[in-house]
Design an enzyme around this catalytic site. Sequence first.
Site, PDB file in Angstrom:
ATOM      1  N   HIS A 152      37.204  32.086  38.839  1.00 54.29           N
ATOM      2  CA  HIS A 152      37.801  30.840  39.327  1.00 54.29           C
ATOM      3  C   HIS A 152      36.804  29.717  39.533  1.00 54.29           C
ATOM      4  CE1 HIS A 152      40.855  33.877  40.017  1.00 54.29           C
ATOM      5  NE2 HIS A 152      41.713  32.889  39.855  1.00 54.29           N
ATOM      6  N   ARG A 181      37.818  26.860  37.537  1.00 46.45           N
ATOM      7  CA  ARG A 181      38.973  26.026  37.899  1.00 46.45           C
ATOM      8  C   ARG A 181      38.693  25.146  39.112  1.00 46.45           C
ATOM      9  NH1 ARG A 181      43.895  29.945  37.357  1.00 46.45           N
ATOM     10  NH2 ARG A 181      44.161  29.499  39.561  1.00 46.45           N
ATOM     11  N   ARG A 231      17.255  40.556  27.814  1.00 45.15           N
ATOM     12  CA  ARG A 231      18.543  41.239  27.951  1.00 45.15           C
ATOM     13  C   ARG A 231      19.615  40.554  27.104  1.00 45.15           C
ATOM     14  NH1 ARG A 231      18.173  41.366  34.494  1.00 45.15           N
ATOM     15  NH2 ARG A 231      17.280  43.449  34.693  1.00 45.15           N
ATOM     16  N   ASP A 289      43.203  26.255  30.063  1.00 45.62           N
ATOM     17  CA  ASP A 289      43.201  27.037  28.816  1.00 45.62           C
ATOM     18  C   ASP A 289      43.399  26.169  27.565  1.00 45.62           C
ATOM     19  OD1 ASP A 289      42.984  29.140  30.520  1.00 45.62           O
ATOM     20  OD2 ASP A 289      44.835  30.146  29.927  1.00 45.62           O
ATOM     21  N   ARG A 310      23.957  42.837  30.560  1.00 48.07           N
ATOM     22  CA  ARG A 310      24.562  42.507  31.852  1.00 48.07           C
ATOM     23  C   ARG A 310      25.824  41.672  31.634  1.00 48.07           C
ATOM     24  NH1 ARG A 310      21.190  45.664  33.674  1.00 48.07           N
ATOM     25  NH2 ARG A 310      19.746  45.214  35.382  1.00 48.07           N
ATOM     26  N   THR A 342      46.255  22.457  32.010  1.00 49.60           N
ATOM     27  CA  THR A 342      45.812  23.852  32.033  1.00 49.60           C
ATOM     28  C   THR A 342      44.377  23.877  31.538  1.00 49.60           C
ATOM     29  OG1 THR A 342      45.872  26.007  30.936  1.00 49.60           O
ATOM     30  CG2 THR A 342      47.062  24.264  29.840  1.00 49.60           C
TER      31      THR A 342
HETATM   32  O1  F6P Z   1      46.667  29.975  33.012  1.00 51.89           O
HETATM   33  C1  F6P Z   1      45.395  29.529  33.301  1.00 51.89           C
HETATM   34  C2  F6P Z   1      44.527  30.653  33.757  1.00 51.89           C
HETATM   35  O2  F6P Z   1      43.322  30.013  33.990  1.00 51.89           O
HETATM   36  C3  F6P Z   1      44.387  31.827  32.798  1.00 51.89           C
HETATM   37  O3  F6P Z   1      43.348  31.659  31.872  1.00 51.89           O
HETATM   38  C4  F6P Z   1      44.132  32.971  33.747  1.00 51.89           C
HETATM   39  O4  F6P Z   1      44.565  34.209  33.204  1.00 51.89           O
HETATM   40  C5  F6P Z   1      44.951  32.608  34.923  1.00 51.89           C
HETATM   41  O5  F6P Z   1      44.973  31.206  34.974  1.00 51.89           O
HETATM   42  C6  F6P Z   1      44.434  33.217  36.201  1.00 51.89           C
HETATM   43  O6  F6P Z   1      45.075  32.603  37.272  1.00 51.89           O
HETATM   44  P1  F6P Z   1      45.241  33.199  38.735  1.00 51.89           P
HETATM   45  O7  F6P Z   1      43.991  33.906  39.090  1.00 51.89           O
HETATM   46  O8  F6P Z   1      45.531  32.005  39.557  1.00 51.89           O
HETATM   47  O9  F6P Z   1      46.401  34.144  38.679  1.00 51.89           O
END
Ligand code: F6P
Length: 345
Positions: free
Chosen positions: A275, A278, A166, A131, A269, A129
């Site tokens: 994403h 990720r 800013r 996170d 701002r 993850t």
């Molecule tokens: O669980 C990991 C995570 O990156 C969280 O931080 C975030 O809330 C979630 O995934 C968002 O995932 P998705 O956009 O795929 O629903």
Amino acid sequence: MRIGVLCSGGDSPGMNAAIRGAVLRGVDVHGFEMVGFVDGWRGFHEGDTVELDRPAVRGISPLGGVFLGTSRVPPFDSRSGEPVDFDAFRARMHSFGIDGFILIGGNGTQTVGSILAEQGIGVVGLPKTIDNDLDGTDYTFGFDTAVSIAAEAIDRLRTTGDSHRRCMVLEVMGRDVGWIALHAGMAGGAQAMLLPEFPESIEQVCEWVTSVRDRGRSSLIVVAEGFKPAGEDQAVTREGLDGFGRPRLGGVAEVLAPLIEQRTGIETRATVLGHLQRGGSPTAFDRVLATRTGIAGADAVLRGEWGTMAGLRGDRIEMVPLSEAVGRLKRVPAERYTEVRLNFG
Ligand code: F6P
């Protein structure tokens, strides 16, 4: 031995490397057969599978995403409120000829793994993850990549923010924990990091921004999506629920920025990184961690260490009982926050 490999939850850079590590060790060294379920539990329910062997995982470690696909489709239908039919679940496993699973996922997925393990179903977990909120491991793969991307975003926002004098607010992911915000903020020298674990008032945030301006600098604030200003009991959400039925978070930076601007008079701002954190190629650290985790998972299957998860402890990968790894999140400890908060503003 025939093992099912399945990814569940949000994707995380390094998942391909983890599958490769597990397959190279499991198939080539231990002589297992391995089958991947496409899109997580959807592939299990619908019989959508891919045989995993050395050619199937060739060259995939540097690739982002996960070639098997992942989803938040649940393993059982729990909507009816009826008890889960584990015999039917076992029969489904039998139809694929599998003896157990290597489950690649975060907290929700490993919780499912521990429920299956309690029923005597073979599960070995590989923790992923961005996170980094899973207990039982020092780091999850994907986290390092997300932090690197967020730190680079800070560096970029910093130069444009400075040019215009800013205040820049960067929102990063982190549903319940602020590890990405903390590490990226430290790496980028942010003037404040706002984490879900530690509510702060708007007044306090504005004080920090003003004091930065008084020192002749421009502020860069990193906020985790799950941050709640003091006194608020709900994080800022977008419309709709995710596949696990949880509210979709996001937008706190867009709420904070106008409040900061109104109260301080400093143009502010917001940027929501989303994403981008990720996607893309995993860092070398994540590739190595994920590969080692996959290898350790295959070794644990050979030893029959079902009901465990491959956790990083110091420099060693250790098999941790799933029951110890799930149930509570690994939050940022107060001392880690206090050490940086002293220099906010
Ligand atoms: O669980 C990991 C995570 O990156 C969280 O931080 C975030 O809330 C979630 O995934 C968002 O995932 P998705 O956009 O795929 O629903």
